[in-house]
Write an enzyme that holds these catalytic residues in place. Structure first.
Site, mmCIF file in Angstrom:
data_model
loop_
_atom_site.group_PDB
_atom_site.id
_atom_site.type_symbol
_atom_site.label_atom_id
_atom_site.label_comp_id
_atom_site.label_asym_id
_atom_site.label_seq_id
_atom_site.Cartn_x
_atom_site.Cartn_y
_atom_site.Cartn_z
ATOM 1 N N ASN A 196 -12.834 -3.512 2.379
ATOM 2 C CA ASN A 196 -13.876 -2.493 2.402
ATOM 3 C C ASN A 196 -14.796 -2.710 1.207
ATOM 4 O OD1 ASN A 196 -12.978 -1.058 4.716
ATOM 5 N ND2 ASN A 196 -11.343 -0.148 3.486
ATOM 6 N N HIS A 228 -6.800 -5.683 2.189
ATOM 7 C CA HIS A 228 -5.664 -5.125 2.920
ATOM 8 C C HIS A 228 -5.128 -6.237 3.823
ATOM 9 C CE1 HIS A 228 -6.779 -0.731 2.300
ATOM 10 N NE2 HIS A 228 -7.936 -1.308 2.041
ATOM 11 N N GLN A 275 -14.771 2.601 1.008
ATOM 12 C CA GLN A 275 -13.941 2.032 -0.063
ATOM 13 C C GLN A 275 -13.601 3.137 -1.051
ATOM 14 O OE1 GLN A 275 -15.749 -1.168 -2.321
ATOM 15 N NE2 GLN A 275 -14.010 -1.319 -3.725
ATOM 16 N N ASP A 296 0.863 -1.187 0.000
ATOM 17 C CA ASP A 296 0.000 0.000 0.000
ATOM 18 C C ASP A 296 0.900 1.238 0.000
ATOM 19 O OD1 ASP A 296 -3.207 0.546 1.059
ATOM 20 O OD2 ASP A 296 -1.769 2.204 1.134
ATOM 21 N N ILE A 297 0.502 2.233 -0.760
ATOM 22 C CA ILE A 297 1.302 3.462 -0.878
ATOM 23 C C ILE A 297 1.293 4.266 0.425
ATOM 24 C CG2 ILE A 297 -0.459 5.102 -1.701
ATOM 25 C CD1 ILE A 297 1.500 5.799 -3.984
ATOM 26 N N HIS A 321 -10.061 -5.308 -3.317
ATOM 27 C CA HIS A 321 -8.727 -5.499 -2.741
ATOM 28 C C HIS A 321 -8.862 -5.897 -1.284
ATOM 29 C CE1 HIS A 321 -9.904 -1.266 -2.582
ATOM 30 N NE2 HIS A 321 -9.281 -1.184 -1.418
HETATM 31 P P1 5GP Z 1 -9.766 1.351 0.277
HETATM 32 O O1 5GP Z 1 -10.086 2.561 1.106
HETATM 33 O O2 5GP Z 1 -10.341 1.463 -1.111
HETATM 34 O O3 5GP Z 1 -10.104 0.068 0.962
HETATM 35 O O4 5GP Z 1 -8.201 1.307 0.145
HETATM 36 C C1 5GP Z 1 -7.499 1.833 -0.926
HETATM 37 C C2 5GP Z 1 -6.029 1.760 -0.598
HETATM 38 O O5 5GP Z 1 -5.292 1.956 -1.787
HETATM 39 C C3 5GP Z 1 -5.564 2.824 0.411
HETATM 40 O O6 5GP Z 1 -5.014 2.176 1.550
HETATM 41 C C4 5GP Z 1 -4.520 3.620 -0.367
HETATM 42 O O7 5GP Z 1 -3.419 4.007 0.428
HETATM 43 C C5 5GP Z 1 -4.122 2.668 -1.477
HETATM 44 N N1 5GP Z 1 -3.680 3.316 -2.700
HETATM 45 C C6 5GP Z 1 -4.311 4.343 -3.347
HETATM 46 N N2 5GP Z 1 -3.637 4.680 -4.456
HETATM 47 C C7 5GP Z 1 -2.580 3.841 -4.535
HETATM 48 C C8 5GP Z 1 -1.517 3.688 -5.482
HETATM 49 O O8 5GP Z 1 -1.401 4.393 -6.488
HETATM 50 N N3 5GP Z 1 -0.604 2.718 -5.218
HETATM 51 C C9 5GP Z 1 -0.685 1.905 -4.126
HETATM 52 N N4 5GP Z 1 0.275 0.981 -3.983
HETATM 53 N N5 5GP Z 1 -1.678 2.020 -3.215
HETATM 54 C C10 5GP Z 1 -2.607 2.977 -3.423
#
Ligand code: 5GP
Length: 119
Positions: free
Chosen positions: A92, A107, A99, A34-35, A105
């Site tokens: 999520n 985590h 989400q 994760d970034i 995805h």
């Molecule tokens: P969500 O909130 O959709 O469950 O999680 C999305 C996740 O994607 C977040 O933890 C966010 O830090 C990660 N993320 C968003 N953009 C990027 C990206 O460009 N590269 C990577 N490796 N992770 C990302």
């Protein structure tokens, strides 16, 4: 796949338009850091096929895809050496979960005691 945004960031990663720090890959899934890490280990596992969220995946994916997805999460836990120390899997799904990225995805979080489930 219906209701799938082709321009979401994880689809760009799958198309190699955006770089990622790859942890694990097989025919069905890709796992990468994760970034914005929320724990010492914070890896995202995504299916290569296009599912916008968990609902779409659980409704439409084959048994093989679903099995392969969770096996990939296990491989991540093994590779990141958190299989025995413990880890948390978060998926999520939908507005109340916040989400952000509309491609399924998981985590995979670990590397320290993660505290209570909602922090
Ligand atoms: P969500 O909130 O959709 O469950 O999680 C999305 C996740 O994607 C977040 O933890 C966010 O830090 C990660 N993320 C968003 N953009 C990027 C990206 O460009 N590269 C990577 N490796 N992770 C990302």
């Amino acid at each position: 796949m219906k209701n799938y945004d082709e321009n979401n960031i994880f689809n760009k990663i799958l198309r190699n338009e955006i770089e990622c720090e790859k942890i694990q890959e097989n025919q069905d899934n890709l796992s990468f850091n994760d970034i914005n890490k929320q724990a010492p280990v914070h890896v995202l596992t995504i299916p290569k096929n296009k599912y916008a969220n968990f609902n779409s995946f659980a409704e439409n994916a084959s048994d093989k895809e679903i099995c392969s997805f969770f096996r990939s999460v296990l491989e991540v836990a093994e590779k990141m050496k958190i299989k025995d120390s413990g880890f948390r899997i978060i998926i999520n799904c939908g507005p109340d979960s916040n989400q952000e990225v509309p491609h399924l995805h998981a985590h995979v979080l670990g590397g320290k005691n993660l505290g209570s489930i909602l922090g």
